[in-house]
Design an enzyme around this catalytic site. Sequence first.
Site, PDB file in Angstrom:
ATOM      1  N   GLU A 107      -3.790 -21.359  27.265  1.00  0.00           N
ATOM      2  CA  GLU A 107      -3.374 -20.692  26.013  1.00  0.00           C
ATOM      3  C   GLU A 107      -4.583 -20.388  25.145  1.00  0.00           C
ATOM      4  OE1 GLU A 107      -1.504 -19.065  24.304  1.00  0.00           O
ATOM      5  OE2 GLU A 107       0.495 -19.858  23.978  1.00  0.00           O
ATOM      6  N   ASP A 111      -0.106 -22.612  17.589  1.00  0.00           N
ATOM      7  CA  ASP A 111       0.140 -22.487  16.157  1.00  0.00           C
ATOM      8  C   ASP A 111       1.380 -23.326  15.833  1.00  0.00           C
ATOM      9  OD1 ASP A 111      -0.400 -21.189  13.629  1.00  0.00           O
ATOM     10  OD2 ASP A 111       1.216 -19.799  14.045  1.00  0.00           O
ATOM     11  N   PHE A 160      -6.017 -17.101   9.606  1.00  0.00           N
ATOM     12  CA  PHE A 160      -5.784 -16.175  10.710  1.00  0.00           C
ATOM     13  C   PHE A 160      -7.111 -15.861  11.377  1.00  0.00           C
ATOM     14  CE2 PHE A 160      -4.645 -12.392  13.016  1.00  0.00           C
ATOM     15  CZ  PHE A 160      -3.411 -12.759  13.514  1.00  0.00           C
ATOM     16  N   VAL A 161      -7.210 -16.168  12.665  1.00  0.00           N
ATOM     17  CA  VAL A 161      -8.480 -15.997  13.371  1.00  0.00           C
ATOM     18  C   VAL A 161      -8.382 -14.873  14.404  1.00  0.00           C
ATOM     19  CG1 VAL A 161      -9.195 -18.381  13.002  1.00  0.00           C
ATOM     20  CG2 VAL A 161      -7.945 -17.807  15.083  1.00  0.00           C
TER      21      VAL A 161
HETATM   22  P1  IMP Z   1       3.132 -20.290  18.344  1.00  0.00           P
HETATM   23  O1  IMP Z   1       4.333 -20.108  19.213  1.00  0.00           O
HETATM   24  O2  IMP Z   1       3.454 -20.196  16.883  1.00  0.00           O
HETATM   25  O3  IMP Z   1       2.330 -21.520  18.658  1.00  0.00           O
HETATM   26  O4  IMP Z   1       2.267 -18.990  18.569  1.00  0.00           O
HETATM   27  C1  IMP Z   1       1.202 -18.917  19.415  1.00  0.00           C
HETATM   28  C2  IMP Z   1       0.770 -17.472  19.512  1.00  0.00           C
HETATM   29  O5  IMP Z   1       0.682 -16.843  18.215  1.00  0.00           O
HETATM   30  C3  IMP Z   1      -0.634 -17.406  20.078  1.00  0.00           C
HETATM   31  O6  IMP Z   1      -0.609 -17.375  21.491  1.00  0.00           O
HETATM   32  C4  IMP Z   1      -1.172 -16.153  19.446  1.00  0.00           C
HETATM   33  O7  IMP Z   1      -0.837 -15.024  20.232  1.00  0.00           O
HETATM   34  C5  IMP Z   1      -0.475 -16.054  18.107  1.00  0.00           C
HETATM   35  N1  IMP Z   1      -1.322 -16.579  17.009  1.00  0.00           N
HETATM   36  C6  IMP Z   1      -1.117 -17.700  16.285  1.00  0.00           C
HETATM   37  N2  IMP Z   1      -2.094 -17.868  15.371  1.00  0.00           N
HETATM   38  C7  IMP Z   1      -2.946 -16.827  15.536  1.00  0.00           C
HETATM   39  C8  IMP Z   1      -4.186 -16.444  14.865  1.00  0.00           C
HETATM   40  O8  IMP Z   1      -4.714 -17.096  13.952  1.00  0.00           O
HETATM   41  N3  IMP Z   1      -4.770 -15.309  15.339  1.00  0.00           N
HETATM   42  C9  IMP Z   1      -4.250 -14.554  16.336  1.00  0.00           C
HETATM   43  N4  IMP Z   1      -3.107 -14.879  16.973  1.00  0.00           N
HETATM   44  C10 IMP Z   1      -2.454 -16.006  16.567  1.00  0.00           C
END
Ligand code: IMP
Length: 191
Positions: A107, A111, A160-161
């Site tokens: 991954e 997040d 946000f990165v």
């Molecule tokens: P989660 O299901 O909320 O953990 O989302 C994970 C996905 O959200 C990652 O695989 C990314 O595609 C996207 N994501 C979460 N935070 C960021 C960020 O800071 N920058 C870019 N994409 C992010």
Amino acid sequence: MPGPDVANSWPPPVKRILLTADQIQERVSQLAAQLQRDYAGRRPLLVAVLRGSVVFLSDLIRHLNMPVCLDFVQLASYGDSTCSSGQVEVLKDLGTDIAGQDVVVVEDIVDTGRTLAYLVEELERRGAASVKVCALLDKPSRREVPVRLDYVGFEVPDCFVVGYGLDFAGQYRNLPYVAELSPQAYAPQEE
Ligand code: IMP
């Protein structure tokens, strides 16, 4: 999550660089060494989550001096703070029967944990012999669903990165470093 309106500018609207290309390369080689030790004598199946993890995956596997197989999955998560169950849609499924395989999920960033929690459960349901997770970045302060990360590159703060595979509205994946996006990139513009 920022909107797409100003995603065409170059150089990227970066507030600060969080991880340099050299720092990332060094850590990726350490993660590969760890994987190689842990999977000695086996042939893991690396399952990369499209699209963000492709840069990480391609660097990681070139440090692995051992047999590995690759597969890809693309998921969209619709969970948010107003919807505690969080729905995940499969946009592209695996092309491999993973029953009996040692799977390592690759991954880009974890997040809320929703996407990963769904994927790990699904891989276990399909009969993987083992499922481990290798994430380049972890944003633990944003976690909503508990997930076990077996290999982590770096923890990042709640911002946000972009870069090294991570995008803003489809842009900036090709940056060799990871940077915090400038809030002006997505703040509502004054009339
Ligand atoms: P989660 O299901 O909320 O953990 O989302 C994970 C996905 O959200 C990652 O695989 C990314 O595609 C996207 N994501 C979460 N935070 C960021 C960020 O800071 N920058 C870019 N994409 C992010």
